[in-house]
Each structure stands twice: as structure tokens, then as C-alpha cells.
Design a protein around this motif. Structure first.
Motif, PDB file in Angstrom:
ATOM      1  N   PHE A 406      -2.590  -1.078   2.592  1.00  8.05           N
ATOM      2  CA  PHE A 406      -2.638  -1.253   4.037  1.00  8.05           C
ATOM      3  C   PHE A 406      -3.677  -0.305   4.631  1.00  8.05           C
ATOM      4  CE2 PHE A 406      -1.479  -1.238   8.412  1.00  8.05           C
ATOM      5  CZ  PHE A 406      -0.935  -2.488   8.631  1.00  8.05           C
ATOM      6  N   GLY A 407      -3.757   0.881   4.078  1.00  6.84           N
ATOM      7  CA  GLY A 407      -4.754   1.829   4.549  1.00  6.84           C
ATOM      8  C   GLY A 407      -5.928   1.916   3.587  1.00  6.84           C
ATOM      9  N   THR A 408      -5.648   2.240   2.336  1.00  5.67           N
ATOM     10  CA  THR A 408      -6.680   2.406   1.325  1.00  5.67           C
ATOM     11  C   THR A 408      -6.212   1.761   0.027  1.00  5.67           C
ATOM     12  OG1 THR A 408      -7.294   4.532   2.295  1.00  5.67           O
ATOM     13  CG2 THR A 408      -8.106   4.080   0.086  1.00  5.67           C
ATOM     14  N   SER A 409      -7.035   0.905  -0.569  1.00  3.22           N
ATOM     15  CA  SER A 409      -6.708   0.356  -1.879  1.00  3.22           C
ATOM     16  C   SER A 409      -6.934   1.427  -2.930  1.00  3.22           C
ATOM     17  CB  SER A 409      -7.569  -0.876  -2.167  1.00  3.22           C
ATOM     18  OG  SER A 409      -7.236  -1.923  -1.294  1.00  3.22           O
ATOM     19  N   VAL A 410      -6.043   1.483  -3.923  1.00  3.32           N
ATOM     20  CA  VAL A 410      -6.039   2.597  -4.870  1.00  3.32           C
ATOM     21  C   VAL A 410      -6.785   2.267  -6.158  1.00  3.32           C
ATOM     22  CG1 VAL A 410      -4.541   4.089  -6.229  1.00  3.32           C
ATOM     23  CG2 VAL A 410      -3.920   3.518  -3.891  1.00  3.32           C
ATOM     24  N   GLY A 411      -6.558   1.066  -6.704  1.00  2.75           N
ATOM     25  CA  GLY A 411      -7.272   0.635  -7.893  1.00  2.75           C
ATOM     26  C   GLY A 411      -7.021   1.506  -9.101  1.00  2.75           C
ATOM     27  N   GLU A 412      -8.085   1.881  -9.785  1.00  7.60           N
ATOM     28  CA  GLU A 412      -7.976   2.601 -11.059  1.00  7.60           C
ATOM     29  C   GLU A 412      -7.489   4.037 -10.897  1.00  7.60           C
ATOM     30  OE1 GLU A 412      -8.176   1.210 -14.051  1.00  7.60           O
ATOM     31  OE2 GLU A 412      -8.351  -0.623 -12.876  1.00  7.60           O
ATOM     32  N   LYS A 413      -7.426   4.517  -9.682  1.00  8.21           N
ATOM     33  CA  LYS A 413      -6.878   5.857  -9.457  1.00  8.21           C
ATOM     34  C   LYS A 413      -5.361   5.837  -9.291  1.00  8.21           C
ATOM     35  CE  LYS A 413      -8.736   9.242  -7.492  1.00  8.21           C
ATOM     36  NZ  LYS A 413      -9.205  10.245  -6.513  1.00  8.21           N
ATOM     37  N   ALA A 414      -4.751   4.705  -9.598  1.00  7.36           N
ATOM     38  CA  ALA A 414      -3.329   4.513  -9.328  1.00  7.36           C
ATOM     39  C   ALA A 414      -2.462   5.615  -9.925  1.00  7.36           C
ATOM     40  CB  ALA A 414      -2.875   3.147  -9.844  1.00  7.36           C
ATOM     41  N   SER A 415      -2.699   5.972 -11.178  1.00  7.35           N
ATOM     42  CA  SER A 415      -1.840   6.955 -11.842  1.00  7.35           C
ATOM     43  C   SER A 415      -1.950   8.325 -11.168  1.00  7.35           C
ATOM     44  CB  SER A 415      -2.214   7.074 -13.325  1.00  7.35           C
ATOM     45  OG  SER A 415      -1.352   7.980 -13.982  1.00  7.35           O
ATOM     46  N   VAL A 416      -3.180   8.731 -10.840  1.00  9.28           N
ATOM     47  CA  VAL A 416      -3.399  10.024 -10.196  1.00  9.28           C
ATOM     48  C   VAL A 416      -2.776  10.041  -8.809  1.00  9.28           C
ATOM     49  CG1 VAL A 416      -5.160  11.591  -9.298  1.00  9.28           C
ATOM     50  CG2 VAL A 416      -5.505  10.463 -11.508  1.00  9.28           C
ATOM     51  N   VAL A 417      -2.965   8.950  -8.071  1.00  9.36           N
ATOM     52  CA  VAL A 417      -2.418   8.868  -6.714  1.00  9.36           C
ATOM     53  C   VAL A 417      -0.895   8.881  -6.761  1.00  9.36           C
ATOM     54  CG1 VAL A 417      -2.182   7.374  -4.689  1.00  9.36           C
ATOM     55  CG2 VAL A 417      -4.433   7.717  -5.735  1.00  9.36           C
ATOM     56  N   TYR A 418      -0.317   8.102  -7.668  1.00 11.21           N
ATOM     57  CA  TYR A 418       1.144   8.059  -7.777  1.00 11.21           C
ATOM     58  C   TYR A 418       1.706   9.453  -8.058  1.00 11.21           C
ATOM     59  CZ  TYR A 418       5.848   6.827  -9.210  1.00 11.21           C
ATOM     60  OH  TYR A 418       7.220   6.759  -9.312  1.00 11.21           O
ATOM     61  N   ASP A 419       1.095  10.141  -9.013  1.00 14.30           N
ATOM     62  CA  ASP A 419       1.586  11.480  -9.382  1.00 14.30           C
ATOM     63  C   ASP A 419       1.485  12.440  -8.196  1.00 14.30           C
ATOM     64  OD1 ASP A 419       2.125  10.592 -11.929  1.00 14.30           O
ATOM     65  OD2 ASP A 419       0.288  11.419 -12.814  1.00 14.30           O
TER      66      ASP A 419
END
Length: 564
Positions: A406-419
């Protein structure tokens, strides 16, 4: 039986059970009568009831529970035909009293399968639409009194729906009666042009005649504010104390107005909910899209006026095909890159001289106090899909890779962002962390940081109240907070569930909004002292059953988000 009916009426309209939370306010005779055990008349309409003057002619509305209601008043002329793509024109004066008793037409927009595509969403949002036409420049007014010489603060509400859809009463929570009664203020809401009829830039291909075409949807809003300036005193309002407020696309429109010289002096406070906008469209991109529309229509530059003559649905099909082809030929995703932003306001150097908050804030609103608010879970993937509710951590990371933010698509950084979000919010479920990451406050913080450099204060809020509906899966979703700001949690039950719990927070939030409208500072009894925002500390009012002030609670998590 009389007692049950009285309570039913109170729940539907007056919300009187929560009024004791704001003891300093006074209320009209109908509420007093109901409290006294009488079941009297609450709706009044007639030849000499609720009649007011405007610069174009007299209007007749009605009185509902002591609030004067005027619906669908023309503030501009029909935008079809020769007025299409042109700056808004004044309405023709009328001689007979205008019946301002029903909503004005919604701006042209594509509604095919809009309501039935997700029946659960249709139930929850309880959409309200009526006729759709280019004769759509209408304003609604709710006020405690007319012609009484008083000067009440004015709320000017701008609907959401991006720049392509929506109307002034799309959701029941947009209704202005309860806030007008609660705070002794005047509430206005408007319809205006949208999509390729409001934001198609033909300046490059059509010449001077079409110089305003890329921003006429915003110029409509300016025209409505001019109507407020010239007429609101007749409705008990103060044209020198106007607060503009919008949510989602309406919040982006609020940000855009703060950078428009033609709007300067027409408003005095601003509130942007879930729609903070740093930038408008780029001139070159918008003009390229306009050229694609002309090409798709099979017209030369000398034939551009033919776009004004065709039925709007035919033009819409052409414009949307042109937008799609531009994206495909440019190899870009919808909503990104040159032309990918579609039809939206454009920084044309005239009506919008610069981006609202990039790289710095426009000086137009340097002295305008502002509230910026977002919700914890603007988008909650499991709202209507319970199978996502109990994702594992690894499954959540996979979801985060592919889901559009909704604000920023995460893509391949998903694991880092989730953590990073898990570290910041260790007590949240995996699906909640996914939702918080894709609903992040990145844009809101960016606007607040830039705005905080101006003389006037900016106040930041983060709404985290979760409704009990759909087994609790809705969470603090996009649009939910509107009903709380406007004291309408018992008007849109499909969002809040109704009752004392949401009403208690609504009384506090509406009280803060009313205080902001009156003074420019939202601090109010019932909430913690609300400090102004600073980039250094990130002071944030976290709104919930128990509200608290925190210093930028998701700062470390946001650092993990990809650059945009």
C-alpha cells in the motif's frame, strides 16, 4: 416500547450515549426531548424551512435533529461539452428556490462490477453512489443554524478514491451531521472531476485553450473553496477559519492544495489521512500521456476539440487504453515511472508551480498547521481470507515478496523487512507484520519531515484501533479512522461494529479534530498532550482504546524498506 424506540433513534443519528464524554458542548432541543422521554418530530422540511441565500440564488434544505442540511448545491457549471477540460465555470444563477435536498451527481467514473466484485468489501464499505454525470460540481453543507450572525469553524471534506473514483457521500462515515452537532461547526463536502476528465494534460497538443486541462479536477476544489469564502457566512460559518481534510486520494488532494497559489488564503488548517503526497505528476510525463490519448482517438492536434463532443464513456475508453499502451510501451508498471502514474495532478509550473513536499515544502502553506494520520494496517491481506490468518514466519516472508504494498512494495527485501518489523513489534502475528510492512508510514513521515521545517506545526497520528468484525481480521484498515474523526462510528456500523467501545475513542478523536479546527492545536482533554512533530524525535500520537504518545515507534523498521 417508547424507551426502546428512543434508544434506537439515538443510536442511529444522535449518538447521544457518547456525548457525556464532551460535557462542555451543548445540544439542540430534539436530543433534549428524547432524553426527557418524548418521541417528537426530528425531520422538518417545508416552504419556509431551512432556506438560505447564495450568490447564485436561494436554496432550500431540511432540518434533521436540529442540524440544517443542504445537499447538492451547484458551485460550478456543467463540465460537459465546451466546458470539458476547461477550468471550472460559475453556475448560472437560478430564480426559483433550488431544492438542496438530495446528493449531487458523482463525477464520471467507471463503476462496472465495482460493487459486486468483492461482496464482503461491498458490505463493509457500504458504498453510496447515485447518478453519474459531468454536471457534478456540487457541495453539501451541514450547519447548526443559518442567518444567525455567528461564525463557526468550517470543515471542508475531500473524498478519497485516488484521483479516479469516489464522491462526497461514498461511505456513511462521510456524513457531516454528527460533527456539526457535536462541535457547533459547519461541515462541507464536495464532488469534483476525476480521472481523464479531471487530469488529462493536453497543454502541449492543444495549446493555450487547454493550458489548465491537467489540473481541472484540482481547480474544481479551489472553486468550491471560493464558494465557501463567498457563501458560508449565510450558513453560519466563518470563511476565515476553514480546515481542509481528506483521506487516501483526498489526503493527496489536501497535500496538492497546500502547493496551489490559487488556494492560498482559502483554507487555514489541513488534515491528510492515509494519503500523504510528496509529489504530483511530472509535466513531461503528463503531456506525453495527453498526446497518447489524442493518438488513440485518431485525432490530429487541430481536431482536439472533438474530444469535447464525444460521450464521456467513449472518451474514457480511449483515455484508459492510451494510458495502458503508454505503460506497456515504456515497460513500466501501473502507478510508476513516466506515464505510469496515470491521470493525476501535474506540476505544470502555473497552477501547481512545484511538488507539494519535494524537495522542500511549498511556501503556499508555510503558515498552515497540519495533522497527518495513517492506520496500522492500511491493507490487511487476511481481512476476507481467513486462510492467511495463521501464516508461519517463512510463509509470511514469501507473501511479502509478491504482495503489492500500500505504501512501498518490498520485493526481494522481504526477509530483511520482515525481520526488522518483527524486532520492532515482537508481539505481532506474522500476518500482522506483513500488513504493517506493506502499510508502512514512509510517505507520511517524509511529508512530516519536510513540513516540520516550516513555521507552522505538524502533528502526527497513527491509528491502531481494531474492530471486532470478521473475527477480528479487519484490523485498523484503510478508511476506518474517518468515522472516528467525524463521530460517526454508530453511523457506519459495518466499519466499527458500533456501541460504546468505538464511540468512546470517537468522542476523543472528534474532540481533538474540533480543537484543531478552532485553535490549530489538537490537544484536548481525554487524550495525552499532543506534541508537535519533529524529525529528530518523531513524536506520534498512537490512537487506540488507550492512546499514548511515542517517539517514532517504527523508525528502525522503516530503515529496512527499499528506497523508492
Amino acid at each position: 416500547m417508547k424507551t426502546k424506540r428512543r434508544k434506537f433513534i439515538q443510536m442511529l443519528g444522535a449518538n447521544t450515549a457518547g456525548l457525556s464524554l464532551v460535557p462542555s458542548l451543548t445540544f439542540g432541543s430534539s436530543e433534549t426531548a428524547m432524553d426527557a422521554g418524548e418521541d417528537g418530530q426530528v425531520l422538518f422540511i417545508g416552504d419556509n424551512v431551512a432556506v438560505a441565500d447564495t450568490t447564485y440564488g436561494r436554496v432550500r434544505g431540511f432540518i434533521m435533529k436540529d442540524i440544517y442540511s443542504f445537499l447538492g448545491i451547484p458551485y460550478g457549471a456543467n463540465t460537459g461539452g465546451k466546458n470539458r477540460f476547461m477550468a471550472p465555470q460559475k453556475p448560472e444563477p437560478w430564480k426559483e428556490v433550488f431544492p438542496a435536498v438530495y446528493w449531487g451527481n458523482s463525477a464520471p467514473q467507471l463503476l462496472d462490477n465495482f460493487f459486486s466484485s468483492n461482496r464482503y468489501l461491498a458490505f463493509t464499505d457500504d458504498w453510496h453512489y447515485d447518478d453519474v454525470s459531468e454536471d457534478c460540481l456540487r457541495i453539501n453543507v451541514w450547519t447548526p443554524a443559518v442567518k444567525d450572525g455567528k461564525k463557526r469553524p468550517v470543515m471542508f471534506w475531500i473524498h478519497g478514491g485516488g484521483f479516479t473514483s469516489g464522491n462526497a457521500i461514498e461511505h456513511p462515515e462521510y456524513h457531516g451531521e454528527n460533527l456539526a452537532r457535536l462541535g457547533n461547526v459547519v461541515f462541507c463536502s464536495i464532488n469534483h472531476r476525476l480521472g481523464p476528465l479531471g487530469f488529462a494534460d493536453f497543454a502541449a497538443v492543444g495549446g493555450e485553450k487547454y493550458s489548465a486541462s491537467g489540473n481541472v479536477g484540482m481547480l474544481d476544489i479551489v472553486a468550491a473553496l471560493e464558494w465557501v469564502r463567498d457563501n458560508i457566512a449565510n450558513f453560519g460559518g466563518d470563511s476565515n477559519n476553514v480546515t481542509i481534510m481528506g483521506q487516501s486520494g483526498g489526503g493527496a488532494k489536501v497535500c496538492t492544495l497546500t502547493a496551489m497559489p490559487s488556494a492560498k488564503g482559502l483554507f487555514h488548517k489541513a488534515v491528510a489521512l492515509s494519503g500523504s503526497s510528496l509529489k504530483a505528476g511530472e509535466k513531461a510525463d503528463a503531456e506525453k500521456l495527453g498526446a497518447y490519448v489524442l493518438k488513440e482517438a485518431g485525432l490530429s492536434a487541430s481536431e482536439i476539440d472533438k474530444l469535447q463532443a464525444m460521450p464521456w464513456r467513449e472518451y474514457y475508453a480511449i483515455a484508459n487504453n492510451a494510458s495502458r499502451k503508454l505503460r506497456e510501451e515504456s515497460g513500466i508498471a501501473a502507478g510508476t515511472g513516466p506515464g505510469g502514474g496515470g491521470f493525476r495532478p501535474v506540476m505544470d509550473g502555473v497552477y501547481l508551480p512545484q511538488h507539494p513536499y519535494y524537495p522542500e515544502a511549498s511556501p503556499v502553506a508555510a503558515n498552515i498547521p497540519m495533522i497527518i494520520c495513517t492506520t496500522f494496517y492500511e491493507r490487511s491481506p487476511s481481512s476476507f481470507d481467513s486462510s492467511l490468518e495463521n501464516l508461519t514466519k517463512e510463509q509470511a516472508k514469501e507473501q511479502l515478496k509478491v504482495i503489492r504494498g500500500f505504501g512501498t512494495s518490498v520485493g526481494e527485501k522481504a526477509s530483511v523487512v520482515y525481520d526488522a518489523y518483527e524486532k520492532a513489534f515482537p508481539n505481532r502475528k506474522p500476518i500482522e507484520l506483513v500488513s504493517m510492512a506493506i502499510s508502512n508510514r514512509k510517505n507520511a513521515i517524509a511529508v512530516a519531515d519536510v513540513k516540520s521545517k516550516q513555521p507552522s506545526p505538524v502533528y502526527l497520528a497513527w491509528f491502531g484501533w481494531n474492530p471486532p468484525l470478521f473475527d477480528g481480521r479487519l484490523r485498523a484498515f484503510h478508511t476506518l479512522d474517518i468515522g472516528f474523526w467525524f463521530y460517526n462510528t454508530d453511523r457506519q456500523l459495518s466499519h466499527s461494529g458500533g456501541g460504546a467501545r468505538p464511540r468512546k475513542l470517537a468522542a476523543k478523536m472528534a474532540g481533538a479534530l474540533l480543537q484543531f479546527m478552532k485553535t490549530g492545536n489538537p490537544s484536548v482533554e481525554g487524550l495525552p498532550a499532543w506534541p508537535k512533530y519533529s524529525a529528530a524525535k518523531g513524536e506520534t500520537m498512537v490512537l487506540n482504546d488507550v492512546s499514548i504518545v511515542q517517539n517514532d515507534p517504527d523508525r528502525e523498521a522503516r530503515k529496512a524498506l527499499p528506497e523508492t
